[in-house]
Design a protein around this motif. Structure first.
Motif, mmCIF file in Angstrom:
data_model
loop_
_atom_site.group_PDB
_atom_site.id
_atom_site.type_symbol
_atom_site.label_atom_id
_atom_site.label_comp_id
_atom_site.label_asym_id
_atom_site.label_seq_id
_atom_site.Cartn_x
_atom_site.Cartn_y
_atom_site.Cartn_z
ATOM 1 N N GLY A 114 64.084 -21.545 22.806
ATOM 2 C CA GLY A 114 64.709 -22.455 21.600
ATOM 3 C C GLY A 114 63.666 -22.842 20.512
ATOM 4 O O GLY A 114 63.811 -23.644 19.693
ATOM 5 N N ALA A 115 62.363 -22.142 20.745
ATOM 6 C CA ALA A 115 61.234 -22.448 19.937
ATOM 7 C C ALA A 115 61.200 -21.373 18.952
ATOM 8 O O ALA A 115 61.426 -20.121 19.349
ATOM 9 C CB ALA A 115 60.190 -22.568 20.669
ATOM 10 N N ALA A 116 60.814 -21.580 17.874
ATOM 11 C CA ALA A 116 60.350 -20.599 16.646
ATOM 12 C C ALA A 116 59.374 -19.895 17.236
ATOM 13 O O ALA A 116 59.325 -18.661 16.798
ATOM 14 C CB ALA A 116 60.304 -21.464 15.729
ATOM 15 N N ASP A 117 58.293 -20.484 17.513
ATOM 16 C CA ASP A 117 56.859 -19.534 17.682
ATOM 17 C C ASP A 117 56.675 -18.931 19.126
ATOM 18 O O ASP A 117 55.910 -17.929 19.049
ATOM 19 C CB ASP A 117 55.782 -20.377 17.470
ATOM 20 N N GLN A 118 57.746 -19.250 20.142
ATOM 21 C CA GLN A 118 57.506 -18.648 21.472
ATOM 22 C C GLN A 118 59.076 -18.558 21.729
ATOM 23 O O GLN A 118 59.810 -19.348 22.519
ATOM 24 C CB GLN A 118 56.834 -19.665 22.413
ATOM 25 N N ALA A 119 59.672 -17.253 21.699
ATOM 26 C CA ALA A 119 61.254 -17.018 21.627
ATOM 27 C C ALA A 119 61.606 -17.100 23.205
ATOM 28 O O ALA A 119 62.715 -17.829 23.428
ATOM 29 C CB ALA A 119 61.571 -15.876 20.926
ATOM 30 N N PHE A 120 60.569 -16.830 23.942
ATOM 31 C CA PHE A 120 61.190 -16.716 25.423
ATOM 32 C C PHE A 120 60.272 -17.365 26.522
ATOM 33 O O PHE A 120 59.013 -17.463 26.081
ATOM 34 C CB PHE A 120 61.263 -15.058 26.146
ATOM 35 N N VAL A 121 60.811 -18.027 27.541
ATOM 36 C CA VAL A 121 60.131 -18.635 28.459
ATOM 37 C C VAL A 121 60.466 -18.375 30.007
ATOM 38 O O VAL A 121 61.668 -18.110 30.030
ATOM 39 C CB VAL A 121 60.183 -20.296 28.338
ATOM 40 N N LYS A 122 59.517 -18.349 30.957
ATOM 41 C CA LYS A 122 60.081 -18.143 32.084
ATOM 42 C C LYS A 122 60.811 -18.985 32.974
ATOM 43 O O LYS A 122 60.729 -20.288 32.733
ATOM 44 C CB LYS A 122 58.670 -17.890 33.194
ATOM 45 N N ILE A 123 61.813 -18.477 33.578
ATOM 46 C CA ILE A 123 62.509 -19.620 34.403
ATOM 47 C C ILE A 123 62.248 -19.276 35.685
ATOM 48 O O ILE A 123 62.069 -18.356 36.422
ATOM 49 C CB ILE A 123 64.071 -18.819 34.529
ATOM 50 N N GLY A 124 61.895 -20.898 36.101
ATOM 51 C CA GLY A 124 61.423 -21.051 37.626
ATOM 52 C C GLY A 124 60.080 -20.621 37.884
ATOM 53 O O GLY A 124 59.139 -20.365 36.849
ATOM 54 N N GLY A 125 59.424 -21.014 39.056
ATOM 55 C CA GLY A 125 58.196 -20.849 39.263
ATOM 56 C C GLY A 125 57.466 -19.852 39.526
ATOM 57 O O GLY A 125 56.291 -19.622 39.552
ATOM 58 N N GLY A 126 58.214 -18.717 40.265
ATOM 59 C CA GLY A 126 57.690 -17.553 40.772
ATOM 60 C C GLY A 126 58.286 -16.388 40.555
ATOM 61 O O GLY A 126 59.041 -16.252 39.591
ATOM 62 N N ALA A 127 57.901 -15.367 41.074
ATOM 63 C CA ALA A 127 58.704 -14.066 40.965
ATOM 64 C C ALA A 127 59.053 -13.365 42.129
ATOM 65 O O ALA A 127 58.653 -13.792 43.292
ATOM 66 C CB ALA A 127 57.388 -13.196 40.415
ATOM 67 N N VAL A 128 60.135 -12.377 41.984
ATOM 68 C CA VAL A 128 60.560 -11.767 43.032
ATOM 69 C C VAL A 128 59.616 -10.758 43.522
ATOM 70 O O VAL A 128 59.131 -9.985 42.758
ATOM 71 C CB VAL A 128 61.915 -11.220 42.574
ATOM 72 N N GLU A 129 59.387 -10.904 44.740
ATOM 73 C CA GLU A 129 58.347 -9.935 45.283
ATOM 74 C C GLU A 129 58.983 -8.578 45.660
ATOM 75 O O GLU A 129 58.739 -8.190 46.827
ATOM 76 C CB GLU A 129 57.632 -10.609 46.742
ATOM 77 N N TRP A 130 59.524 -8.061 44.669
ATOM 78 C CA TRP A 130 60.034 -6.731 44.859
ATOM 79 C C TRP A 130 59.808 -6.191 43.419
ATOM 80 O O TRP A 130 60.084 -6.714 42.256
ATOM 81 C CB TRP A 130 61.691 -6.555 45.095
ATOM 82 N N GLY A 131 59.447 -4.777 43.291
ATOM 83 C CA GLY A 131 59.461 -4.212 41.952
ATOM 84 C C GLY A 131 60.417 -3.127 41.595
ATOM 85 O O GLY A 131 61.289 -2.780 42.766
#
Length: 465
Positions: free
Chosen positions: A208-225
């Motif tokens: 929703g910000a003009a200068d940073q269009a995307f933000v991470k959802i949640g605190g971690g990452a899925v431990e699969w690639g």
């Protein structure tokens, strides 16, 4: 008295055939609710008909928009109509390697690694992206009015100006930071941005910000690639892909929100892991007769597998005795188009067609174990198939079905025993084999090579001790 025999199953061949010897080739399973029939029926998978032929070299990307397909073959972009008419639209700087494509309703973007290209739909104008801030990209997607690309060989991703893939800003980027692995694919699904790396996957959303269009959802990452970049495709109302963990285990999964749910079974996963390098696997997804199929090719070993969401069963597919021809697909005006992995043919996937580009399709399945713990004698076996299909294609006037019997739990099989399915109009015909001998553990393998509708319905046997 003939008794029903539960030959049909949805399992796969296990590491030990004593556990399971089941295999299916070029058929898919349908689970029935009709109490008059057995629970499982096997139908022939769709055939392939050539719609367009671009020549000797395989197509690099396929995209659908409106009433047209957009196909990159060699260094050319083509527009393909439903009648097969093609129009050349532009020239790329590269002539080989997979490209990725996306659109924002106004423009089509193509990325080939170092370069990007824009086609404007309204004018058919085609141009290379010349903005010096464009980072290049192996993959591209579209979310919230912006194109998004991965910066090759890094964990960064960049986004374009609003509704303009030709304009980029060097400061419009972010980094997937949960793990130092490089991004393999950017992919938008259900309003979220999936950043798939070699070892982990992160989910981002609109800030929703003009200068940073995307933000991470949640605190971690899925431990699969993501194990193979082009194994990730839209599937039903989500997406499916081949994933791997840090220990090298691979699975096929469907994304459900932030959770990747495996759809592969242990037998399949052992097989996939045995292939070694799976990074060049490619996948496509389509729906036929109420069955949603996810199809994945493994070029390293030349093998194709297909998953069916209706039955949750996996089958092997072959074309011309090797890997199935399709490497990628797109929908156009109710038809499914697929590009050949080896040449420039663009096929229609047709449920009513019984050949692949006019070549025969072998249909085969290996049954479940039939064992009651003691020696039994089978004096008669009936296989019910769709009868009276003799000359539907002008070939195979008296179509045949082959059976081979294993009497040692699937380790060895006997001679091929052929019998008629039924000539055209012979609707009461059943395939029958007699005097099959005795064994403690029976496995039956059936095969049809004639280009006829091969529907496996049920089986009965006369068994004595």
């Amino acid at each position: 008295m003939l008794n029903p025999v539960p030959l049909f199953g949805i399992g796969n061949k296990a590491r030990s055939v004593v556990v399971s010897a089941q295999e299916r080739l070029n058929v898919y399973v349908e689970l029935n609710d009709d109490p008059e029939k057995q629970v499982i029926t096997m139908y022939p998978r769709p055939g392939l008909v050539t719609a367009v032929d671009f020549g000797a070299f395989p197509s690099r990307g396929v995209w659908q928009k409106g009433d047209f397909l957009y196909v990159v073959n060699r260094n050319k972009l083509y527009r393909v109509a439903n009648d097969g008419a093609t129009t050349e639209l532009g020239t790329l700087d590269t002539a080989s390697g997979r490209v990725d494509m996306s659109d924002n309703g106004i423009q089509l973007i193509i990325v080939d690694g170092a370069n990007g290209y824009i086609l404007t739909f309204a004018t058919s104008a085609f141009a290379k992206i010349t903005d010096p801030d464009f980072p290049g990209g192996d993959t591209v997607t579209f979310l919230n009015q912006r194109f998004i690309v991965n910066d090759p060989d890094s964990g960064r991703f960049y986004w374009s100006a609003l509704l303009d893939g030709s304009a980029w800003d060097a400061l419009d980027y972010a980094t997937a930071e949960a793990s130092p692995d490089d991004l393999v694919r950017v992919f938008a699904e259900a309003g979220q941005l999936y950043l798939a790396g070699t070892n982990t996957t992160e989910i981002w959303g609109d800030s929703g910000a003009a200068d940073q269009a995307f933000v991470k959802i949640g605190g971690g990452a899925v431990e699969w690639g993501l194990a193979a970049r082009w194994s990730l495709v839209k599937y039903m109302d989500s997406m499916a892909f081949l994933r791997k963990n840090r220990l090298g285990q691979v699975q096929v999964c469907v994304m459900a929100g932030s959770v990747a749910q495996p759809i592969s079974n242990p037998q399949i996963e052992v097989e996939f892991t045995s292939y070694g390098d799976v990074s060049n696997a490619t996948a496509l997804a389509y729906m036929v007769n109420g069955h949603a199929f996810y199809q994945i090719n493994f070029p390293t070993v030349g093998k194709t597998w297909m998953y069916d969401a209706q039955s949750k069963a996996w089958s092997v597919l072959e074309s011309f005795g090797g890997m199935h021809r399709a490497s990628m697909s797109a929908q156009l005006l109710g038809s499914i188009y697929a590009a050949d992995y080896e040449n420039g043919k663009l096929y229609k996937i047709e449920p009513a067609v019984l050949t692949d580009d006019s070549q025969p399709i072998v249909r085969e399945f290996t049954s479940r174990h039939q064992s009651i713990g003691d020696f039994t004698r089978v004096s008669e076996l009936w296989l019910e198939m769709q009868p009276g299909v003799g000359n539907q294609t002008g070939l195979g006037v008296d179509p045949q079905v082959m059976m081979k019997v294993s009497r040692d739990g699937g380790n060895t099989y006997g001679n091929e025993l052929w019998t008629s399915i039924g000539k055209v109009g012979e609707y009461k015909t059943r395939a029958v084999w007699r005097r099959l001998g005795q064994a403690r553990d029976w496995i039956f393998r059936f095969r049809v090579t004639d280009p006829v509708v091969s529907v496996f319905v049920a089986a009965w046997a006369r068994v004595t001790k």
